[in-house]
Design a protein around this motif. Structure first.
Motif, PDB file in Angstrom:
ATOM      1  N   LEU A 167      54.041 -40.017  55.978  1.00 37.46           N
ATOM      2  CA  LEU A 167      54.002 -39.087  54.849  1.00 37.46           C
ATOM      3  C   LEU A 167      53.702 -37.657  55.277  1.00 37.46           C
ATOM      4  O   LEU A 167      54.176 -36.708  54.654  1.00 37.46           O
ATOM      5  CB  LEU A 167      52.933 -39.533  53.844  1.00 37.46           C
ATOM      6  N   ALA A 168      52.892 -37.496  56.321  1.00 43.13           N
ATOM      7  CA  ALA A 168      52.456 -36.158  56.720  1.00 43.13           C
ATOM      8  C   ALA A 168      52.052 -36.175  58.183  1.00 43.13           C
ATOM      9  O   ALA A 168      51.727 -37.228  58.742  1.00 43.13           O
ATOM     10  CB  ALA A 168      51.278 -35.695  55.861  1.00 43.13           C
ATOM     11  N   LEU A 169      52.075 -35.002  58.798  1.00 48.89           N
ATOM     12  CA  LEU A 169      51.734 -34.846  60.215  1.00 48.89           C
ATOM     13  C   LEU A 169      50.859 -33.620  60.420  1.00 48.89           C
ATOM     14  O   LEU A 169      50.933 -32.657  59.664  1.00 48.89           O
ATOM     15  CB  LEU A 169      53.001 -34.672  61.065  1.00 48.89           C
ATOM     16  N   GLU A 170      50.063 -33.677  61.474  1.00 44.51           N
ATOM     17  CA  GLU A 170      49.433 -32.492  62.051  1.00 44.51           C
ATOM     18  C   GLU A 170      50.050 -32.311  63.424  1.00 44.51           C
ATOM     19  O   GLU A 170      50.138 -33.270  64.194  1.00 44.51           O
ATOM     20  CB  GLU A 170      47.924 -32.703  62.177  1.00 44.51           C
ATOM     21  N   VAL A 171      50.537 -31.105  63.722  1.00 46.33           N
ATOM     22  CA  VAL A 171      51.303 -30.859  64.944  1.00 46.33           C
ATOM     23  C   VAL A 171      50.792 -29.588  65.621  1.00 46.33           C
ATOM     24  O   VAL A 171      50.569 -28.567  64.955  1.00 46.33           O
ATOM     25  CB  VAL A 171      52.814 -30.694  64.636  1.00 46.33           C
ATOM     26  N   VAL A 172      50.634 -29.663  66.944  1.00 45.81           N
ATOM     27  CA  VAL A 172      50.338 -28.472  67.738  1.00 45.81           C
ATOM     28  C   VAL A 172      51.642 -27.968  68.334  1.00 45.81           C
ATOM     29  O   VAL A 172      52.356 -28.715  69.016  1.00 45.81           O
ATOM     30  CB  VAL A 172      49.319 -28.771  68.857  1.00 45.81           C
ATOM     31  N   LEU A 173      51.962 -26.705  68.073  1.00 47.23           N
ATOM     32  CA  LEU A 173      53.211 -26.122  68.552  1.00 47.23           C
ATOM     33  C   LEU A 173      53.074 -25.630  69.983  1.00 47.23           C
ATOM     34  O   LEU A 173      51.988 -25.637  70.574  1.00 47.23           O
ATOM     35  CB  LEU A 173      53.626 -24.977  67.629  1.00 47.23           C
ATOM     36  N   ALA A 174      54.179 -25.176  70.546  1.00 45.74           N
ATOM     37  CA  ALA A 174      54.223 -24.797  71.955  1.00 45.74           C
ATOM     38  C   ALA A 174      53.239 -23.693  72.308  1.00 45.74           C
ATOM     39  O   ALA A 174      52.718 -23.636  73.430  1.00 45.74           O
ATOM     40  CB  ALA A 174      55.644 -24.377  72.336  1.00 45.74           C
ATOM     41  N   ASP A 175      52.961 -22.802  71.373  1.00 46.10           N
ATOM     42  CA  ASP A 175      52.055 -21.685  71.659  1.00 46.10           C
ATOM     43  C   ASP A 175      50.606 -21.979  71.274  1.00 46.10           C
ATOM     44  O   ASP A 175      49.750 -21.094  71.326  1.00 46.10           O
ATOM     45  CB  ASP A 175      52.528 -20.414  70.945  1.00 46.10           C
ATOM     46  N   GLY A 176      50.334 -23.207  70.836  1.00 49.46           N
ATOM     47  CA  GLY A 176      48.972 -23.593  70.494  1.00 49.46           C
ATOM     48  C   GLY A 176      48.662 -23.567  69.015  1.00 49.46           C
ATOM     49  O   GLY A 176      47.581 -24.001  68.594  1.00 49.46           O
ATOM     50  N   ARG A 177      49.564 -23.044  68.182  1.00 56.48           N
ATOM     51  CA  ARG A 177      49.326 -23.044  66.747  1.00 56.48           C
ATOM     52  C   ARG A 177      49.270 -24.478  66.213  1.00 56.48           C
ATOM     53  O   ARG A 177      50.002 -25.348  66.697  1.00 56.48           O
ATOM     54  CB  ARG A 177      50.423 -22.291  66.008  1.00 56.48           C
ATOM     55  N   VAL A 178      48.405 -24.700  65.225  1.00 55.98           N
ATOM     56  CA  VAL A 178      48.285 -26.007  64.580  1.00 55.98           C
ATOM     57  C   VAL A 178      48.857 -25.910  63.168  1.00 55.98           C
ATOM     58  O   VAL A 178      48.463 -25.031  62.392  1.00 55.98           O
ATOM     59  CB  VAL A 178      46.815 -26.457  64.506  1.00 55.98           C
ATOM     60  N   ILE A 179      49.804 -26.774  62.845  1.00 52.69           N
ATOM     61  CA  ILE A 179      50.373 -26.791  61.500  1.00 52.69           C
ATOM     62  C   ILE A 179      50.243 -28.182  60.906  1.00 52.69           C
ATOM     63  O   ILE A 179      50.082 -29.175  61.627  1.00 52.69           O
ATOM     64  CB  ILE A 179      51.860 -26.365  61.478  1.00 52.69           C
ATOM     65  N   ARG A 180      50.286 -28.243  59.588  1.00 52.85           N
ATOM     66  CA  ARG A 180      50.250 -29.515  58.876  1.00 52.85           C
ATOM     67  C   ARG A 180      51.483 -29.591  57.985  1.00 52.85           C
ATOM     68  O   ARG A 180      51.777 -28.656  57.245  1.00 52.85           O
ATOM     69  CB  ARG A 180      48.952 -29.643  58.073  1.00 52.85           C
ATOM     70  N   THR A 181      52.191 -30.699  58.102  1.00 51.15           N
ATOM     71  CA  THR A 181      53.425 -30.884  57.332  1.00 51.15           C
ATOM     72  C   THR A 181      53.226 -32.010  56.335  1.00 51.15           C
ATOM     73  O   THR A 181      52.612 -33.025  56.650  1.00 51.15           O
ATOM     74  CB  THR A 181      54.603 -31.234  58.250  1.00 51.15           C
ATOM     75  N   GLY A 182      53.738 -31.845  55.131  1.00 45.95           N
ATOM     76  CA  GLY A 182      53.656 -32.899  54.139  1.00 45.95           C
ATOM     77  C   GLY A 182      52.263 -33.042  53.555  1.00 45.95           C
ATOM     78  O   GLY A 182      51.311 -32.337  53.920  1.00 45.95           O
ATOM     79  N   THR A 183      52.139 -33.964  52.606  1.00 41.60           N
ATOM     80  CA  THR A 183      50.865 -34.261  51.950  1.00 41.60           C
ATOM     81  C   THR A 183      50.767 -35.770  51.778  1.00 41.60           C
ATOM     82  O   THR A 183      51.665 -36.514  52.170  1.00 41.60           O
ATOM     83  CB  THR A 183      50.785 -33.600  50.563  1.00 41.60           C
TER      84      THR A 183
END
Length: 462
Positions: A167-183
């Motif tokens: 349903l949802a993910l927490e992802v660290v991008l290539a430059d170190g940013r942390v994003i959250r997708t979905g709920t």
């Protein structure tokens, strides 16, 4: 690094200051992270990092980005197409210590987990709740790795793949940013569907550090069975008719006569004839399962099925499915010292009979030993082509056979991989399957990873 100077020595020292003894340059650890479960040419990382939190993954990625150092995420190494092999060296990020179940929401039928949690671990923790996580690729894979490869498995015909169950993910991008997708909501119309962008991205776009996954109630009744068939077409026709009749099969697996020969060698206690078999499982109420069993048996007997064996006790079902999950090792029993060049494909259910018939003909023409198994309820099947890894002519013949199987799938409106993923093994077919859409994938890769640091050399070339 064993007396050699790494081209990434600066970032290794920076990471050592960050992680201490959770940054390893030891030869045995690097070797473990330079290969996967199937036959692939190994490549060693320069170092292996063992983070325990999202924040640590973020700092690792920021350092690697600053030093232009490649990064390859690593779960438990059970992939089959070279996904985790660091083709350009760099840092392997092992998520096995990120193995906590963060929350279970029983009323909402979902759980939030770190990527190193394995499917068996999650189901063990769910046992008292009456819930279960259903995606079962066979190996006790990590959920982060299963999401990264968009894994499937034996239960997919009823419960879906990782695509339907995340349903949802927490992802660290290539430059170190942390994003959250979905709920945790079951649907949304808000913005781009980034969750499904990262599912199946194989670590080329970011590192998954948390997942929200769907759960299901444990069924009242479970019944498993096996039955033998006079030939593979009879077994396949049974599967097609059962699916088209709307039978809600929980699992329906095909093992051809070659695979069953290996099963007899590897699991002599199974005592099954060396003939094509279906392995089955039915879920539901007591009355519902009884009805499913009766309907399936009628269809199967019309196609010459025999040797029906039923397993309703938990220990008997476990023994049966462990034997199925060990099919890769059972296949290797057919030829001592051999390795399996593995491949899979998936076609529309109406094309399954033709796809398998053409594949079996291609195996015979190649003169190779290649047991066939499949999650055939959703049109997916696998080969393990047995070769001497030191014999270049055998490896070449096996790869030619795998290529033929991929082209058969494409010709029948299918895909070159329904489950294993792309890795290095299937990159050569991406243009044939996706056409100009592959260029769009490359554009997305450049946008999220302009320095091409995330698992370079996989899925798309940039």
């Amino acid at each position: 690094m064993d007396g050699q100077i790494s081209p990434h020595s600066d970032v290794i020292e920076a990471l050592r200051a960050e992680l201490g003894d959770r940054l390893s340059t030891g030869a045995s650890i690097r070797d473990l992270h330079g290969r996967d479960e199937a036959y692939s040419t190994p490549h060693l990382p320069d170092a292996v990092a063992f983070p325990e939190t999202t924040e640590e993954v973020s700092r690792i990625m920021a350092l690697c980005h600053a030093h232009r150092c490649p990064v390859v995420p690593f779960g438990i190494g059970s992939s089959l197409e070279g996904h985790v092999i660091p083709l350009q060296g760099g840092i392997s990020i092992d998520t096995s210590r990120m193995n906590r179940v963060l929350a279970v929401h029983e009323a909402d039928l979902d759980a939030v987990v770190q990527p190193g949690v394995t499917r068996k671990q999650l189901n063990e923790e769910l046992r008292a709740t009456g819930l279960m996580f259903t995606v079962d690729p066979g190996a006790n894979a990590s959920l982060g790795g299963m999401a990264a490869t968009r894994a499937s498995g034996t239960n997919a015909v009823r419960y879906g793949t990782m695509r339907e169950n995340v349903l949802a993910l927490e992802v660290v991008l290539a430059d170190g940013r942390v994003i959250r997708t979905g709920t945790r909501a079951r649907k949304s119309a808000a913005g781009y569907d980034l969750t499904h962008l990262f599912l199946g991205s194989e670590g080329t776009l970011g590192i998954i550090t948390a997942l929200t996954v769907r759960l299901f109630g444990q069924p009242e009744r479970i019944s498993a069975a096996t039955c033998a068939f006079p030939d593979v077409p009879a077994a396949v026709d049974t599967v097609i008719l059962a699916i088209q009749s709307g039978l809600p099969m929980a699992r329906i697996e095909l093992l051809d006569e070659v695979q069953m020969r290996g099963m007899a060698l590897y699991n002599p206690d199974l005592d099954m004839p060396e003939a094509p078999h279906l392995f089955l499982e039915f879920h539901g109420t007591e009355a519902g399962v009884a009805e499913q069993v009766a309907q399936f048996r009628e269809i199967a007997e019309e196609h010459g099925a025999s040797e029906f064996r039923w397993a309703t006790k938990t220990e008997d079902r476990t023994r049966l499915w462990e034997a199925r999950h060990n099919a890769y090792y059972a296949a290797q029993a057919l030829r001592q010292g051999a390795k399996g060049v593995v491949t899979d494909s998936c076609v529309p259910i109406s094309a399954l009979a033709e796809a398998i018939a053409r594949t079996k003909s291609a195996i015979a023409e190649a003169g190779l030993i290649a047991p066939l198994v499949g999650h055939v309820g959703d049109g997916n099947f696998h080969l393990s082509i047995l070769v001497d890894p030191e014999a270049a002519d055998e490896v070449a013949a096996a790869k030619a056979l795998a290529s033929r199987v991929s082209h058969i799938a494409l010709e029948l409106g299918g895909t070159v991989t329904g489950e294993h993923g792309v890795g290095t093994g299937k990159m050569g077919y991406m243009r044939d399957e996706h056409g100009d859409a592959l260029d769009v994938m490359a554009d997305i890769k450049r946008a999220l990873d302009p320095l091409n640091l995330m698992n370079p050399g996989k899925i798309v070339e940039v």
